[in-house]
Design an enzyme around this catalytic site. Structure first.
Site, PDB file in Angstrom:
ATOM      1  N   CYS A  86       9.263  -4.775  10.197  1.00  9.27           N
ATOM      2  CA  CYS A  86       8.398  -5.968  10.146  1.00  9.27           C
ATOM      3  C   CYS A  86       9.241  -7.229  10.005  1.00  9.27           C
ATOM      4  O   CYS A  86      10.159  -7.284   9.193  1.00  9.27           O
ATOM      5  CB  CYS A  86       7.441  -5.862   8.960  1.00  9.27           C
ATOM      6  SG  CYS A  86       6.403  -7.330   8.748  1.00  9.27           S
ATOM      7  N   GLN A 276      -9.865   4.099  -3.118  1.00  8.09           N
ATOM      8  CA  GLN A 276      -8.478   4.463  -2.795  1.00  8.09           C
ATOM      9  C   GLN A 276      -8.015   3.618  -1.605  1.00  8.09           C
ATOM     10  O   GLN A 276      -8.809   3.265  -0.737  1.00  8.09           O
ATOM     11  CB  GLN A 276      -8.360   5.951  -2.491  1.00  8.09           C
ATOM     12  CG  GLN A 276      -8.699   6.865  -3.672  1.00  8.09           C
ATOM     13  CD  GLN A 276      -7.695   6.764  -4.829  1.00  8.09           C
ATOM     14  OE1 GLN A 276      -6.612   6.212  -4.688  1.00  8.09           O
ATOM     15  NE2 GLN A 276      -8.078   7.269  -5.995  1.00  8.09           N
ATOM     16  N   CYS A 398      -1.719   6.803 -10.572  1.00  8.15           N
ATOM     17  CA  CYS A 398      -0.957   5.852  -9.748  1.00  8.15           C
ATOM     18  C   CYS A 398       0.249   5.344 -10.534  1.00  8.15           C
ATOM     19  O   CYS A 398       0.890   4.393 -10.118  1.00  8.15           O
ATOM     20  CB  CYS A 398      -1.845   4.689  -9.312  1.00  8.15           C
ATOM     21  SG  CYS A 398      -2.551   3.791 -10.706  1.00  8.15           S
TER      22      CYS A 398
END
Ligand SMILES: C[S@@+](CC[C@H](N)C(=O)[O-])C[C@H]1O[C@@H](n2cnc3c(N)ncnc32)[C@H](O)[C@@H]1O
Length: 440
Positions: A86, A276, A398
């Site tokens: 990117c 999610q 997480c």
């Protein structure tokens, strides 16, 4: 006679040695995705580097047990360094690890889980290879927007900064989100006053795109009309505004009811509700949870959210399958209740599991317990689980550090940590999700 103010000593002092450029060998990548090196007996954090890189870096401010540095030049690249795909990488704070070769990247995510477990004395736990998700699959993202002097910018925060990096392309989010960025920037330019800022959360849901603007002054009639017209032109499912992250969201254009679908059940989604990050990540987590729970019939789903695990667990072909979903947030719980009405075997309870965890006695009516807390983990609930007789516990997290802490509590209570599966749904970030299966 007034005394003349003394002139300040203006001779340039040499820069302190601590700020001079130094040559460093990067030893490994640390938990936040920055390269780690040693210099003069101190740990140095160098962003955008990989193990084996030889770099020139400027030492900066103290950071934790070491010092932060700015990368000046890669003199010799390490073996796993690749060209980041990117063009915004390095400036945009959304990604930290695009410069790391793909297999090494997957292994690094796995190593973050192993290292957290080892720090908690659980080095023996089996950690499976990282389950990967692909680019352009992130279905929710929050962008920052600001208008300054008639110019607007919409993007992610720059690395370690509150400045916004304009994002004209992003390899992480779903194309439907990407397509919206340019028109969204034009809308924000029209509705934000000069000097105004806002966060813009975009989620792709069943029924359309959900847009939630947080911050800025309350939109007046003109701004609301522009927002409603934008929703119409771009077929946005719902567009809402709220004053702050803790304020209630006001719908500005509610064109359709938006849902998420779990185990075939459509659950209404309120603006800003937890979901999610990607459909593929969610599928991987659900698969690992179902495998961990196995044939257990009576299951408690703690920190249940909208029912990501509740409904797939309830729809299993297991005699007597029943799921009790416990969630603390009022509107999230209400959405699950609404969707669960008429679903055989689903019960729900609103409860603060930090202040009022399910006790060991209460837990004894379940054959398995799933818990999926926020980043802070489930300290109080783990203490009760450790004292319970529940045969199977499946933890979703997480945050490997708080998971490892809670896992230690369970293991000290007699559980065996059978397997941990890392799931990478925050592509190219330093974050990693995981599912751990405990049995006694
Ligand atoms: C990481 S999300 C998981 C949600 C769901 N399991 C999923 O996968 O979509 C954590 C959930 O815990 C809820 N939560 C946060 N603090 C809580 C608390 N003290 N008691 C109960 N639930 C809480 C949040 O509202 C959120 O729904």
């Amino acid at each position: 006679m007034a005394r003349r103010p003394q002139r300040r000593h203006q001779r340039k002092r040499p820069a302190p040695a601590a700020f001079a450029p130094v040559t460093l060998e990067i030893l490994e990548i640390g938990a936040r995705g920055d390269g780690l090196a040693e210099h003069a007996g101190r740990r140095v954090y160098v962003p955008l580097t990989v193990a084996g890189d030889r770099v020139r870096a400027a030492l900066g401010e103290p950071r934790g047990d070491g010092v932060a540095a700015t990368l000046l030049e890669v003199s010799e690249p390490g073996p796993d360094r690749v060209a980041p795909p990117c063009r915004h990488f390095g400036t945009c704070g959304g990604c930290a690890l695009q410069h790391l070769e793909d297999a090494a990247y997957g292994a690094w995510k796995r190593s973050q889980v192993s290292a957290a477990l080892a720090r908690a004395g659980l080095a023996g736990a089996e950690v499976a290879p990282t389950v990967r998700t692909v680019a352009a699959s992130r279905r929710r993202a929050t962008f920052a927007a600001a208008r300054r002097g008639g110019r607007c910018v919409l993007g992610f925060n720059e690395r370690s900064s509150h400045r916004i990096a304009a994002v004209t392309g992003c390899l992480v989010v779903e194309p439907a989100i990407l397509d919206l960025l340019a028109p969204l920037e034009a809308l924000l330019c029209a509705v934000l006053p000069d000097g105004g800022t806002a966060d813009v959360a975009v989620a792709v849901l069943d029924g359309g795109i959900d847009l939630l603007l947080t911050g800025g002054p309350e939109p007046g009639l003109d701004a609301r009309e522009r927002m409603a017209a934008f929703a119409e032109t771009h077929d946005i499912g719902r567009l809402s505004w709220r004053r702050s992250a803790t304020a209630a969201a006001e719908p500005v254009a509610a064109r359709r009811t938006l849902h998420a679908r779990f185990g075939g059940i459509a659950v209404p989604v309120e603006p800003g509700a937890f979901l999610q990050a990607s459909a593929a990540g969610e599928a991987a987590l659900v698969e690992a949870v179902l495998a961990g729970v196995g044939p257990a019939a009576r299951v408690a789903d703690l920190f249940a959210g909208l029912g990501t695990f509740t409904f797939p667990l309830a729809s299993r072909v297991v005699p007597g399958a029943a799921v009790h979903a416990v969630e603390g947030d009022a509107s999230t719980h209400a959405a699950l209740v609404a969707a669960g009405r008429g679903q055989a075997g689903v019960t729900a309870e609103r409860r603060d599991l930090f202040a009022d965890a399910l006790g060991a006695e209460e837990l004894s009516r379940f054959d398995a317990v799933v818990f999926d807390p926020p980043r802070a983990g489930a300290r109080a609930q783990s203490v009760q689980l450790a004292a319970s007789a529940v045969p199977t516990v499946v933890g979703v997290s997480c945050n490997p550090a708080t998971f490892a802490r809670d896992a230690r509590t369970l293991v000290d209570g007699g559980y065996r940590l059978e397997q941990v599966t890392p799931v990478d749904q925050f592509l190219w970030s330093s974050h990693v999700e995981l599912v751990g299966v405990f049995r006694r």
